[in-house]
Design a protein around this motif. Structure first.
Motif, PDB file in Angstrom:
ATOM      1  N   CYS A 198      55.322  49.507  29.137  1.00 42.88           N
ATOM      2  CA  CYS A 198      54.354  49.464  30.227  1.00 42.88           C
ATOM      3  C   CYS A 198      52.950  49.428  29.657  1.00 42.88           C
ATOM      4  O   CYS A 198      52.709  49.810  28.502  1.00 42.88           O
ATOM      5  N   PHE A 199      52.011  48.944  30.463  1.00 41.53           N
ATOM      6  CA  PHE A 199      50.593  48.977  30.137  1.00 41.53           C
ATOM      7  C   PHE A 199      50.009  50.309  30.588  1.00 41.53           C
ATOM      8  O   PHE A 199      50.453  50.892  31.592  1.00 41.53           O
ATOM      9  N   SER A 200      48.989  50.782  29.871  1.00 42.15           N
ATOM     10  CA  SER A 200      48.199  51.887  30.395  1.00 42.15           C
ATOM     11  C   SER A 200      47.416  51.380  31.597  1.00 42.15           C
ATOM     12  O   SER A 200      47.180  50.176  31.757  1.00 42.15           O
ATOM     13  N   ARG A 201      46.989  52.288  32.449  1.00 45.60           N
ATOM     14  CA  ARG A 201      46.313  51.863  33.669  1.00 45.60           C
ATOM     15  C   ARG A 201      44.943  51.256  33.388  1.00 45.60           C
ATOM     16  O   ARG A 201      44.441  50.465  34.188  1.00 45.60           O
ATOM     17  N   ASP A 202      44.344  51.620  32.244  1.00 51.17           N
ATOM     18  CA  ASP A 202      43.062  51.003  31.896  1.00 51.17           C
ATOM     19  C   ASP A 202      43.251  49.688  31.148  1.00 51.17           C
ATOM     20  O   ASP A 202      42.281  49.012  30.811  1.00 51.17           O
ATOM     21  N   GLY A 203      44.493  49.310  30.852  1.00 56.69           N
ATOM     22  CA  GLY A 203      44.783  48.033  30.225  1.00 56.69           C
ATOM     23  C   GLY A 203      44.504  47.953  28.743  1.00 56.69           C
ATOM     24  O   GLY A 203      44.609  46.884  28.153  1.00 56.69           O
ATOM     25  N   GLN A 204      44.185  49.079  28.099  1.00 57.11           N
ATOM     26  CA  GLN A 204      43.829  49.063  26.689  1.00 57.11           C
ATOM     27  C   GLN A 204      45.017  49.296  25.751  1.00 57.11           C
ATOM     28  O   GLN A 204      44.959  48.947  24.577  1.00 57.11           O
ATOM     29  N   SER A 246      46.407  59.052  36.125  1.00 56.89           N
ATOM     30  CA  SER A 246      45.071  59.115  35.528  1.00 56.89           C
ATOM     31  C   SER A 246      45.066  58.817  34.034  1.00 56.89           C
ATOM     32  O   SER A 246      44.043  59.020  33.370  1.00 56.89           O
ATOM     33  N   ASP A 247      46.182  58.354  33.488  1.00 56.96           N
ATOM     34  CA  ASP A 247      46.272  57.981  32.064  1.00 56.96           C
ATOM     35  C   ASP A 247      46.064  59.162  31.118  1.00 56.96           C
ATOM     36  O   ASP A 247      45.705  58.971  29.961  1.00 56.96           O
ATOM     37  N   THR A 248      46.290  60.374  31.576  1.00 55.25           N
ATOM     38  CA  THR A 248      46.118  61.536  30.698  1.00 55.25           C
ATOM     39  C   THR A 248      47.425  61.972  30.054  1.00 55.25           C
ATOM     40  O   THR A 248      47.410  62.686  29.046  1.00 55.25           O
ATOM     41  N   TYR A 285      55.855  56.324  39.033  1.00 51.15           N
ATOM     42  CA  TYR A 285      54.709  57.174  39.336  1.00 51.15           C
ATOM     43  C   TYR A 285      53.887  56.552  40.454  1.00 51.15           C
ATOM     44  O   TYR A 285      53.689  55.339  40.503  1.00 51.15           O
ATOM     45  N   HIS A 286      53.410  57.402  41.357  1.00 52.09           N
ATOM     46  CA  HIS A 286      52.550  56.956  42.446  1.00 52.09           C
ATOM     47  C   HIS A 286      51.288  56.319  41.859  1.00 52.09           C
ATOM     48  O   HIS A 286      50.751  56.799  40.871  1.00 52.09           O
ATOM     49  N   PRO A 287      50.792  55.221  42.439  1.00 54.30           N
ATOM     50  CA  PRO A 287      49.643  54.531  41.837  1.00 54.30           C
ATOM     51  C   PRO A 287      48.349  55.331  41.824  1.00 54.30           C
ATOM     52  O   PRO A 287      47.492  55.090  40.962  1.00 54.30           O
TER      53      PRO A 287
END
Length: 316
Positions: A198-204, A246-248, A285-287
């Motif tokens: 999967c991608f991280s939510r920030d796309g990095q 939240s990508d934490t 996970y919920h968006p």
């Protein structure tokens, strides 16, 4: 006079089991939130695909059209359509409102493990045990794929799609990223068969789960290993992994009946959720909220924190 910086809030985890509902589909192969997190899809070994309101545990619609078990599904960006795939080697496009089959795409030479819409939901991307990724045009009348990506040397276990990239994991132990704008392929060798990406939510960054019981966080551009996460068990089954809203933290199912949360930066296990005695094969996970869906032993479990539970109760 300078005031001290506010103390950062403690991370929130969906540690409370809010609801469990049996799906009546045999083994649940995958559970997926829709685009806004109001509904979810469950894929069953009984050949059915079901749409639920998970916050109430209410079945909304059943979609039947696959010849064998359904292995994955995804909702479109506007929630009007669903795509699904299965062991019958087909990809199906559904109309959500009517429950009718819109299109059936055939062309894979083996069972189709994973499926995703592109960002505009005009193309379906599917990955198969036949080692290929195929792209299908939802608006075209032809049933032929508009693109075939066949660089993998073994079956495709997982695909994720961003606005211009396709991320795939393969049993050949490689994570591949296709940059569609540049027409380039980037591959990172992990060594152990990949079960989920999967991608991280920030796309990095990208996250991959493999059958050596390890999750690996990679810098998307350089392929640098930024962190690895261990402690769970994953040696036999295809298990989902993801980031929280939240990508934490990174999250994974496990073959020991738990869901594991690791701190993204420190790599330490932050919390575990006791789902049950069986394998936690799928999760979603919920968006936007601290809310998690898990699938184990033919049932789906909804998890949330105190604030999410209060919000749910207040709208009932």
């Amino acid at each position: 006079m300078a005031f001290p910086a506010p103390r950062p809030q403690a991370p929130r985890f969906p540690s409370q089991r809010l609801r469990t509902f049996p799906c009546g589909q045999g083994a649940v192969r995958a559970v997926r939130f829709n685009a806004d997190g109001n509904y979810c899809l469950t894929c069953g070994s009984d050949k059915s695909l079901k749409l639920w309101n998970p916050h109430r545990g209410i079945l909304l619609k059943t979609y039947s059209g696959h010849g064998y078990e359904v292995l994955d599904s995804a909702g479109s960006c506007d929630n009007s359509q669903i795509c699904s795939c299965g062991a019958d080697k087909t990809v199906i496009l559904w109309d959500v409102a009517t429950g009718q089959l819109v299109r059936k795409f055939r062309g894979h030479g083996g069972k189709v493990n994973c499926v995703q819409f592109n960002e505009e939901s005009t193309v379906i991307v599917s990955g198969s045990i036949d080692t290929s990724i195929r792209c299908w045009d939802c608006r075209s009348r032809t049933s032929e794929p508009i693109q075939i990506l066949n660089e993998a040397k073994d079956g495709i276990s997982s695909v994720k799609v961003s606005d211009h990239e396709i991320l795939s994991g393969s049993v050949d132990g490689r994570v591949r990223r296709y940059d569609l704008r540049m027409g380039q392929l980037f591959a990172d060798f992990i060594g152990s068969p990949i079960s989920s990406v999967c991608f991280s939510r920030d796309g990095q960054c990208s996250l991959s789960s493999s059958l050596d019981s390890t999750l690996r966080l990679l810098d998307k551009e350089t392929g640098e290993l930024l962190g690895d996460y261990t402690g769970h068990k994953n040696t036999e089954y295809k298990l989902d992994c993801c980031f929280n809203e939240s990508d934490t933290h990174v999250v994974s199912g496990s073959e020991d009946g738990l869901v594991y949360f690791w701190d993204l930066v420190e790599g330490s296990c932050a919390v575990t959720l006791p789902v049950g005695k069986g394998v936690v094969q799928s999760l979603s996970y919920h968006p936007t909220q601290s809310c998690l869906l898990t699938a184990s032993q033919g049932a789906v479990q909804l998890w949330g924190d105190e604030s999410y539970e209060a919000d749910t109760q207040s709208t009932s």
